[in-house]
Scaffold this active site. Sequence first.
Site, PDB file in Angstrom:
ATOM      1  N   ALA A  63     -11.158 -39.947 -23.200  1.00  0.00           N
ATOM      2  CA  ALA A  63     -11.775 -38.945 -24.065  1.00  0.00           C
ATOM      3  C   ALA A  63     -10.649 -38.098 -24.639  1.00  0.00           C
ATOM      4  O   ALA A  63      -9.522 -38.135 -24.150  1.00  0.00           O
ATOM      5  CB  ALA A  63     -12.717 -38.086 -23.236  1.00  0.00           C
ATOM      6  N   GLY A 102     -12.337 -42.490 -20.356  1.00  0.00           N
ATOM      7  CA  GLY A 102     -13.397 -42.860 -21.287  1.00  0.00           C
ATOM      8  C   GLY A 102     -13.141 -44.201 -21.954  1.00  0.00           C
ATOM      9  O   GLY A 102     -14.085 -44.875 -22.378  1.00  0.00           O
ATOM     10  N   GLU A 105     -14.406 -46.644 -19.592  1.00  0.00           N
ATOM     11  CA  GLU A 105     -15.873 -46.504 -19.554  1.00  0.00           C
ATOM     12  C   GLU A 105     -16.508 -47.171 -20.780  1.00  0.00           C
ATOM     13  O   GLU A 105     -17.566 -47.787 -20.678  1.00  0.00           O
ATOM     14  CB  GLU A 105     -16.242 -45.017 -19.477  1.00  0.00           C
ATOM     15  CG  GLU A 105     -15.838 -44.424 -18.129  1.00  0.00           C
ATOM     16  CD  GLU A 105     -16.062 -42.928 -18.047  1.00  0.00           C
ATOM     17  OE1 GLU A 105     -15.541 -42.205 -18.916  1.00  0.00           O
ATOM     18  OE2 GLU A 105     -16.771 -42.491 -17.124  1.00  0.00           O
ATOM     19  N   GLU A 125      -9.344 -39.485 -14.434  1.00  0.00           N
ATOM     20  CA  GLU A 125      -9.925 -38.163 -14.662  1.00  0.00           C
ATOM     21  C   GLU A 125      -9.631 -37.174 -13.541  1.00  0.00           C
ATOM     22  O   GLU A 125      -9.486 -35.979 -13.766  1.00  0.00           O
ATOM     23  CB  GLU A 125     -11.445 -38.283 -14.851  1.00  0.00           C
ATOM     24  CG  GLU A 125     -11.879 -38.842 -16.202  1.00  0.00           C
ATOM     25  CD  GLU A 125     -11.937 -40.368 -16.240  1.00  0.00           C
ATOM     26  OE1 GLU A 125     -11.344 -41.024 -15.358  1.00  0.00           O
ATOM     27  OE2 GLU A 125     -12.584 -40.896 -17.169  1.00  0.00           O
TER      28      GLU A 125
HETATM   29  C1  3H9 Z   1     -11.867 -38.688 -19.925  1.00  0.00           C
HETATM   30  O1  3H9 Z   1     -11.708 -39.754 -20.437  1.00  0.00           O
HETATM   31  C2  3H9 Z   1     -13.217 -38.158 -19.561  1.00  0.00           C
HETATM   32  C3  3H9 Z   1     -14.325 -39.164 -19.612  1.00  0.00           C
HETATM   33  O2  3H9 Z   1     -14.483 -39.801 -18.365  1.00  0.00           O
HETATM   34  C4  3H9 Z   1     -15.656 -38.514 -19.872  1.00  0.00           C
HETATM   35  C5  3H9 Z   1     -15.924 -38.039 -21.215  1.00  0.00           C
HETATM   36  C6  3H9 Z   1     -17.327 -37.547 -21.380  1.00  0.00           C
HETATM   37  N1  3H9 Z   1      -6.556 -36.711 -25.265  1.00  0.00           N
HETATM   38  O3  3H9 Z   1       1.523 -38.965 -22.523  1.00  0.00           O
HETATM   39  P1  3H9 Z   1       2.170 -39.190 -23.830  1.00  0.00           P
HETATM   40  C7  3H9 Z   1      -1.525 -36.968 -26.283  1.00  0.00           C
HETATM   41  S1  3H9 Z   1     -10.574 -37.660 -19.564  1.00  0.00           S
HETATM   42  C8  3H9 Z   1      -5.812 -36.005 -26.130  1.00  0.00           C
HETATM   43  O4  3H9 Z   1       3.412 -38.442 -24.128  1.00  0.00           O
HETATM   44  P2  3H9 Z   1       2.823 -41.902 -23.144  1.00  0.00           P
HETATM   45  C9  3H9 Z   1      -0.443 -36.241 -25.507  1.00  0.00           C
HETATM   46  O5  3H9 Z   1      -0.784 -34.901 -25.302  1.00  0.00           O
HETATM   47  C10 3H9 Z   1      -9.154 -38.518 -20.182  1.00  0.00           C
HETATM   48  N2  3H9 Z   1      -4.479 -36.162 -26.282  1.00  0.00           N
HETATM   49  O6  3H9 Z   1       2.386 -40.735 -24.141  1.00  0.00           O
HETATM   50  C11 3H9 Z   1       0.755 -36.427 -26.392  1.00  0.00           C
HETATM   51  O7  3H9 Z   1       0.661 -35.485 -27.443  1.00  0.00           O
HETATM   52  P3  3H9 Z   1       1.978 -34.846 -28.079  1.00  0.00           P
HETATM   53  C12 3H9 Z   1      -8.746 -39.627 -19.295  1.00  0.00           C
HETATM   54  C13 3H9 Z   1      -3.890 -37.075 -25.515  1.00  0.00           C
HETATM   55  O8  3H9 Z   1       3.020 -43.095 -23.987  1.00  0.00           O
HETATM   56  C14 3H9 Z   1       0.535 -37.816 -26.991  1.00  0.00           C
HETATM   57  O9  3H9 Z   1      -0.863 -38.088 -26.842  1.00  0.00           O
HETATM   58  N3  3H9 Z   1      -7.504 -40.203 -19.773  1.00  0.00           N
HETATM   59  C15 3H9 Z   1      -4.595 -37.851 -24.593  1.00  0.00           C
HETATM   60  O10 3H9 Z   1       3.898 -41.429 -22.244  1.00  0.00           O
HETATM   61  C16 3H9 Z   1       1.319 -38.902 -26.300  1.00  0.00           C
HETATM   62  O11 3H9 Z   1       1.056 -38.839 -24.900  1.00  0.00           O
HETATM   63  C17 3H9 Z   1      -6.319 -39.728 -19.385  1.00  0.00           C
HETATM   64  O12 3H9 Z   1      -6.232 -38.819 -18.579  1.00  0.00           O
HETATM   65  C18 3H9 Z   1      -5.990 -37.651 -24.489  1.00  0.00           C
HETATM   66  N4  3H9 Z   1      -6.750 -38.366 -23.639  1.00  0.00           N
HETATM   67  O13 3H9 Z   1       1.583 -42.126 -22.201  1.00  0.00           O
HETATM   68  C19 3H9 Z   1      -5.110 -40.388 -19.971  1.00  0.00           C
HETATM   69  N5  3H9 Z   1      -3.725 -38.677 -23.973  1.00  0.00           N
HETATM   70  O14 3H9 Z   1       2.776 -36.016 -28.599  1.00  0.00           O
HETATM   71  C20 3H9 Z   1      -4.150 -39.344 -20.448  1.00  0.00           C
HETATM   72  C21 3H9 Z   1      -2.530 -38.436 -24.503  1.00  0.00           C
HETATM   73  O15 3H9 Z   1       1.466 -33.911 -29.098  1.00  0.00           O
HETATM   74  N6  3H9 Z   1      -3.002 -39.901 -21.156  1.00  0.00           N
HETATM   75  N7  3H9 Z   1      -2.611 -37.474 -25.437  1.00  0.00           N
HETATM   76  O16 3H9 Z   1       2.673 -34.148 -26.929  1.00  0.00           O
HETATM   77  C22 3H9 Z   1      -1.994 -40.523 -20.512  1.00  0.00           C
HETATM   78  O17 3H9 Z   1      -2.008 -40.731 -19.319  1.00  0.00           O
HETATM   79  C23 3H9 Z   1      -0.811 -40.927 -21.348  1.00  0.00           C
HETATM   80  O18 3H9 Z   1      -0.856 -40.183 -22.528  1.00  0.00           O
HETATM   81  C24 3H9 Z   1      -0.751 -42.432 -21.700  1.00  0.00           C
HETATM   82  C25 3H9 Z   1       0.408 -42.654 -22.713  1.00  0.00           C
HETATM   83  C26 3H9 Z   1      -0.465 -43.239 -20.428  1.00  0.00           C
HETATM   84  C27 3H9 Z   1      -2.007 -42.900 -22.342  1.00  0.00           C
END
Ligand code: 3H9
Length: 688
Positions: A63, A102, A105, A125
Site C-alpha cells: 500500500a 498489499g 495481498e 506490515e
Molecule cells: C501495506 O501494504 C498495508 C496493507 O496490508 C493494507 C492496506 C489496506 N509506500 O526503500 P527504497 C518509497 S503497508 C510509499 O529506498 P529500495 C521510499 O520512501 C506497506 N512509498 O528502495 C523511497 O522514497 P524516496 C507494506 C514507498 O529499492 C522510495 O520508495 N510494504 C513505499 O531500497 C524507494 O524506496 C512495505 O512495507 C510504500 N509502500 O527498496 C514495503 N515503499 O526515494 C516498503 C517504498 O522519496 N518498502 N517507498 O526516499 C520497502 O521495503 C522497500 O522500499 C523496497 C525497495 C524493498 C520495496
Amino acid sequence: MSDFVKVSRDGDVAVVTIDNPPVNALSFHVREPLMQALVELRDDASVAAIVIACAGRTFVAGADITEFGKPMQQPELRAIVATLETIAKPTVAAIHGTALGGGLELALGCHFRVADAGAKLGLPEVKLGLLPGGGGTVRLPRLVGAVKALKMIVSGAPIGATEAHAAGLVDAVFEGDLTTHAVNFAGEIARKGGPFTPVRDRNDGLKQTDLAAFDAGAADLARKARGLEAPIACAQSVRNAVTLPFDAALAAERALFVKLVASDQSRAQRHLFFAEREAAKLPGKDVVKRRIARVGVIGAGTMGGGIAMAFANGGYSVILLETSHEALQRGLATIDRNYSVSVTRGSLSEDAKRERLAQFKGSTDYADLADCDLIVEAVFEDMAVKKEVFGKLEAVAKPGAILATNTSYLDINEIAASTSRPQDVLGLHFFSPANVMKLLEIVRAEKTAPDALATSVDLARRIGKVAVVVGVCHGFVGNRMLAARGSESEALLLEGATPSQIDQVFTDFGWPMGPFQMGDLAGLDIGWRNRKARGQKAVIADTLCEQGRFGQKTGRGFYLYEAGARTPVPDPEVEALIRDKAAENGIAPRAISAEEIVERTLYPLINEGAKILEEGIAARASDIDVVWVNGYGFPIGKGGPMFWVGLEGPARIIERLEYWHQRTGKDVFKPARLLKRMAETGSWEAGG
Ligand code: 3H9
C-alpha cells in the site's frame, strides 16, 4: 487508459500493467484505474484470462504508506481483491522484484501466482506497526498453513520464489521474460478450463494446521514482542483464519488494522521508515561518487575484524592490516570462527564461507594498502596513535583514497588537520559487532569533501548499513547522548535505586536491556579505562572494576552470571557496596520511583539530542531517532527519542528538567533552547 495502469492484449489473454514508480505502491491513482480495468475485463467475453504485472523494478511493494493516517479514498485494496475473486476466468499475478504487503495481498486475490526466480514475497506490515489489512492474514494461511504464515507475517521477512513455490504460495517459477511466461501459463489454464479456485475457497494449507503448535509459537512471540501490539495482532489474526469462517476472519482483520493504523506505535514505526530513507539523503545530488573496489582495514581486533567482515559481506575485497603476524593470524582466525558460526546456524553455506574468506588478504606492511580506495582505521582509541596511523597512511595511500577513522569520541578535525589531505578524511563510526549492527555514523569533518561523504553514504547502503551523517563533537550523536543518559546512574544508585530496578524500568519501556546489563555486556573496564584517561571517577563502577568485576566476561559486574550464562542475577554484595558508598557520602537512601528514573535518564538524553540539533551536529531530529533505534535499541514502537518527545509531551519534559536542574544544578537538566521552541511549535523544524 491511465498513466498508472495500462491494459494490453496477447491473444485472448489481457495483461494489466501497473506502472507507479519507484515501487509500484498501491496509491489511490493506481487503485481507481486498476479496479475499473478489472471490472471491464471481467465482463469482457473476448478475454479468456487476466495477468496482473508491473513495470519497472518490482511488483507492487505494498500500500502507499504516505496515505496512512489520512481518510482512505475508495476503492480500497480489499474491494479490489474482492472484485478479483468474482472473476470467473483465470487470473494470474506475475511477480518480479518484491511482492510485499498489499502487493502480495493483491496477488493472493488472483487464482495463481507465478514468479521470476529472483522474486521475493512477504508481508512486512509488522515492521510498520501494522498487520496485513488487505486479507493477507486470512488468505496466506490457506495456501502455506498457519504456522508458516505466522512466521512470515510476524517476522515480516520475505521469502524467495523457490521457497514460496515449495510452500504453495507460488504456482510456477520462471526465468526469462516473466510476462510472456505468465501469459502462456494463463492461456493454457483457460484452454483447459481449469481447475481454478479463489484462495478464499481453498483450504489446502489450513488442513495441515496443528493448533497446539500454532498457539505455542504465538505464545513465544508474545513474550518476545516487548510491548509491541502489532506482532500480537498478527498472531491473533492468523489464528482467526483457522478458527473463524472466512468473512468473519476478514472482518476481524479489518478491525485490528483500523486500530493499529491509528496507534502511536504504528505512527512511530512509519516515522522511522521514512526517517531512515531521509537520513541517507545529502544536499547536492549531482556529486560524482568515488569508485570503491578495495577496502583496507587497520587493526584486526574485535572492531577491525567486524568492520572487515561488514565490507566483505557487502562484496568488497579487504586487506586487513596488523602490527604483527601473530595479531593478524588471531584476527583472521576470529573471522573464520565467526563465519563458521553462521554456517552452523544455516545462514551461510560452506561454499559461501570459502568465497567470503577468499576476499580477505592479511598484511603487516602499510605498503599493501597502496591500492585501496578506502582505508578504515580501527586502532587503539588514542589521539597520538591515530595520528601516527594517519601519518603512515598518507605516505602510502593513493590520491583520492578515502581515509576513515572508526574513533568513537576523538576530534576528527584534529586527525584530518594532521594530514595534508583533510578533504579525504572522515569518520566511519561502526557499532560493535560491526558485521551485525545496522548503524553507521558517518562523521563529516570541517574539510571533508562532498564527494567523499556522498561515496561513504552510498557505500553504507551497499554493505547493508543504515547511515546517518553527523558532525564532529565528543561522542558524535550516539555516544554523546548515551553519556547524558548515564550521567545520573551513579547518583540514582547512591540515592536508593538498585541496578535491577533501573534496568527493569528500561525493559518495561521497551529497551532490550537496561544500562547496567548493557555495561556488564560491553565490559565495565572500557568505561573505567576511559574515565581514568580523562581524570574522571565513578564511585560504584570504579570500585567494581577495582574488584575485578568487569561484567559478563568475568562472571561478575553489576550482576552475577553463572558460568557461561548471560542471565543477570542481582548480587547482594553489589547492593551492600552501594549502601556502604552512600553512607560514606552521607546520602540517606530513599524510595525511587519509576517516573524519577525515566526523568533522570531519558529526559537528559532528549535534552542532549536537542542541543545536538541546535549545534547542527545532526541535520534532522529524525536522524537522531535513526541513530538511537539502530545503534542503541531505543524501542521502535516509540519512534526514537526525538519522536517520543511528541508522545511524552514536551511541556512535561521541560517542567521536570527544570525541577531537576534546580535540585541538582547539573547542566544535563538545563532545558535546551530548541526543546523549548519545540514545546511552543510542536515541531523540531525551524519555523515550527
Ligand atoms: C501495506 O501494504 C498495508 C496493507 O496490508 C493494507 C492496506 C489496506 N509506500 O526503500 P527504497 C518509497 S503497508 C510509499 O529506498 P529500495 C521510499 O520512501 C506497506 N512509498 O528502495 C523511497 O522514497 P524516496 C507494506 C514507498 O529499492 C522510495 O520508495 N510494504 C513505499 O531500497 C524507494 O524506496 C512495505 O512495507 C510504500 N509502500 O527498496 C514495503 N515503499 O526515494 C516498503 C517504498 O522519496 N518498502 N517507498 O526516499 C520497502 O521495503 C522497500 O522500499 C523496497 C525497495 C524493498 C520495496
